[in-house]
Design an enzyme around this catalytic site. Structure first.
Site, PDB file in Angstrom:
ATOM      1  N   ASN A  58      33.677  42.562  38.888  1.00 18.37           N
ATOM      2  CA  ASN A  58      34.856  42.135  39.341  1.00 18.37           C
ATOM      3  C   ASN A  58      35.528  43.413  39.392  1.00 18.37           C
ATOM      4  O   ASN A  58      36.010  44.322  38.521  1.00 18.37           O
ATOM      5  CB  ASN A  58      35.264  41.353  37.907  1.00 18.37           C
ATOM      6  CG  ASN A  58      36.809  41.012  38.067  1.00 18.37           C
ATOM      7  OD1 ASN A  58      37.572  41.415  38.990  1.00 18.37           O
ATOM      8  ND2 ASN A  58      37.018  39.881  37.285  1.00 18.37           N
ATOM      9  N   HIS A 105      38.024  36.348  45.155  1.00 17.40           N
ATOM     10  CA  HIS A 105      38.336  37.043  44.068  1.00 17.40           C
ATOM     11  C   HIS A 105      36.699  37.028  43.564  1.00 17.40           C
ATOM     12  O   HIS A 105      36.366  35.874  43.109  1.00 17.40           O
ATOM     13  CB  HIS A 105      39.206  36.866  43.172  1.00 17.40           C
ATOM     14  CG  HIS A 105      39.097  37.857  41.969  1.00 17.40           C
ATOM     15  ND1 HIS A 105      38.759  38.972  42.051  1.00 17.40           N
ATOM     16  CD2 HIS A 105      39.330  37.604  40.859  1.00 17.40           C
ATOM     17  CE1 HIS A 105      38.897  39.527  40.840  1.00 17.40           C
ATOM     18  NE2 HIS A 105      39.097  38.754  39.985  1.00 17.40           N
ATOM     19  N   CYS A 160      44.340  40.563  38.821  1.00 17.97           N
ATOM     20  CA  CYS A 160      43.236  40.319  40.015  1.00 17.97           C
ATOM     21  C   CYS A 160      43.996  39.559  41.262  1.00 17.97           C
ATOM     22  O   CYS A 160      43.245  39.582  42.276  1.00 17.97           O
ATOM     23  CB  CYS A 160      42.192  39.279  39.290  1.00 17.97           C
ATOM     24  SG  CYS A 160      41.312  40.337  37.877  1.00 17.97           S
TER      25      CYS A 160
END
Ligand code: UT7
Length: 333
Positions: free
Chosen positions: A284, A254, A116
């Site tokens: 996500n 994020h 990520c």
């Protein structure tokens, strides 16, 4: 000779049409819309079409970013992709596949594998290439089809992730008011088992052994480590650049969990207007979440040339990072 700075010249994104809502997930696993919204802030996420792999999403975002930078494919001299759900297991790189689909042949292309946090790793690498004179225009793309690596019977993970892509062109400028100011990337490999996908050389695919290449996460441990690492990381990058949180125009974290974002924002004392949120609509989206969020800001007309952005990300590795960058492109409409 004047100093060369790296600048984010443009942004682009693509989100697949298919929606997977919390109500849909209620029919698949023992969960509820109420639990997901309260614990994560997510309401729905997008899922790639059956014939779309991560590179296909990345190419659509990349074309938009290149066009918005007023450049042609031939102007790009390096492509870096960030993904945790690439088209192939380790080779070829998703960056090479994206380059091929764009028709960008004979230039270097490689993946920044930092889950990520990959977009920030790619940004840091692009900055170094440009400042050293090794490249002039770098395409960086975060592209995820993580639904392909999802165990839709594991409620602790499958409610979190969604598919999508975002891309940016990082180019050279002599204008410090349009520059990427600083990047800070880090990892702690002793914590790898908090978040991983199986099926590599450690636990190879063998005949007769079920292949389960699924995202596995110890959510609560990862959550605590993320809040701790990000809170100190963003404070450090601001301090070492003599900047105060109040000077940040857009905090673009994020989008893993609304509670992580709120905890980090509160540590910095940021106001709601400074924090960019897309988690409710996309969940996500791994390495794509930051460029997708920048793109949202751009398309809502709120991102102007010179705006100071603070980016941060945390994920598998464990790997994390932050960046301070002034937007170098023209304002979105
Ligand atoms: O992008 C990479 C980085 N990722 C992250 O940073 C994500 C970090 N982790 C998280 O976002 C959160 O830890 C989760 C959202 C994954 C979980 O939230 P939590 O508050 O940490 O919950 P928990 O794991 O401690 O679980 C609490 C309870 C458990 O039940 P018991 O043991 O208390 O009875 C879980 O079994 O919630 C249960 N649970 C669920 N219940 C309904 C876990 N997932 C679900 C679910 N629906 N989907």
């Amino acid at each position: 000779m004047s100093k060369i700075y790296a600048s984010m010249l443009s942004i682009g994104a693509y989100s697949p049409e298919r929606r997977l809502t919390n109500v849909d997930l209620e029919k698949m696993v023992d969960t509820s819309d109420e639990w997901i919204v309260k614990r994560t802030g997510i309401k729905e996420r997008r899922i790639a079409a059956d014939d779309q792999a991560a590179s296909d999403l990345g190419v659509l975002a990349a074309r938009q970013a290149i066009e918005r930078a007023n450049l042609a494919i031939g102007d790009i001299d390096l492509i870096i992709a960030a993904t945790l759900s690439g088209d192939f297991l380790f080779m070829p790189s998703t960056a090479a596949v994206i380059a091929g689909k764009l028709g960008a042949i004979n230039i270097p292309a490689f993946d920044a594998l930092a889950a990520c946090s990959g977009f920030i790793y790619a940004l840091a690498t692009a900055k170094a290439y440009i400042e050293s004179g090794m490249a002039s225009n770098v395409l960086i793309a975060g592209a995820e089809a993580s639904s392909r690596f999802m165990d839709y019977s594991d409620r602790s993970v499958c409610v979190l992730f969604g598919d999508g892509a975002g891309a940016a062109v990082i180019g050279a400028t002599d204008d410090p008011s349009a520059a990427i100011i600083d990047t800070k990337i880090a990892s702690d490999g002793t914590q790898w088992d908090n978040l991983y996908i199986d099926g590599g050389g450690k636990n190879p695919i063998r005949e007769g052994k079920p292949y389960r290449p699924f995202i596995r996460m110890k959510g609560n441990e990862t959550f605590k480590l993320a809040v701790r690492a990000l809170s100190s990381d963003v404070a450090e990058i601001l301090a070492r650049n003599n900047l105060k949180a109040s000077q940040i125009k857009h905090f673009i974290p994020h989008q893993a969990n609304l509670r992580i974002i709120k905890a980090v924002s509160e540590t910095l004392g940021l106001s709601e207007e400074q924090v960019v949120l897309t988690i409710e609509r996309y969940g996500n989206t791994g390495a794509a979440s930051i460029p997708m969020a920048i793109n949202d800001l751009y398309e809502s007309g709120k991102l102007n040339k010179g705006d100071l952005m603070l980016l941060d990300a945390f994920g598998g590795g464990l790997a994390w990072g932050s960046a301070l960058a002034r937007f170098g492109g023209d304002a979105g409409r």
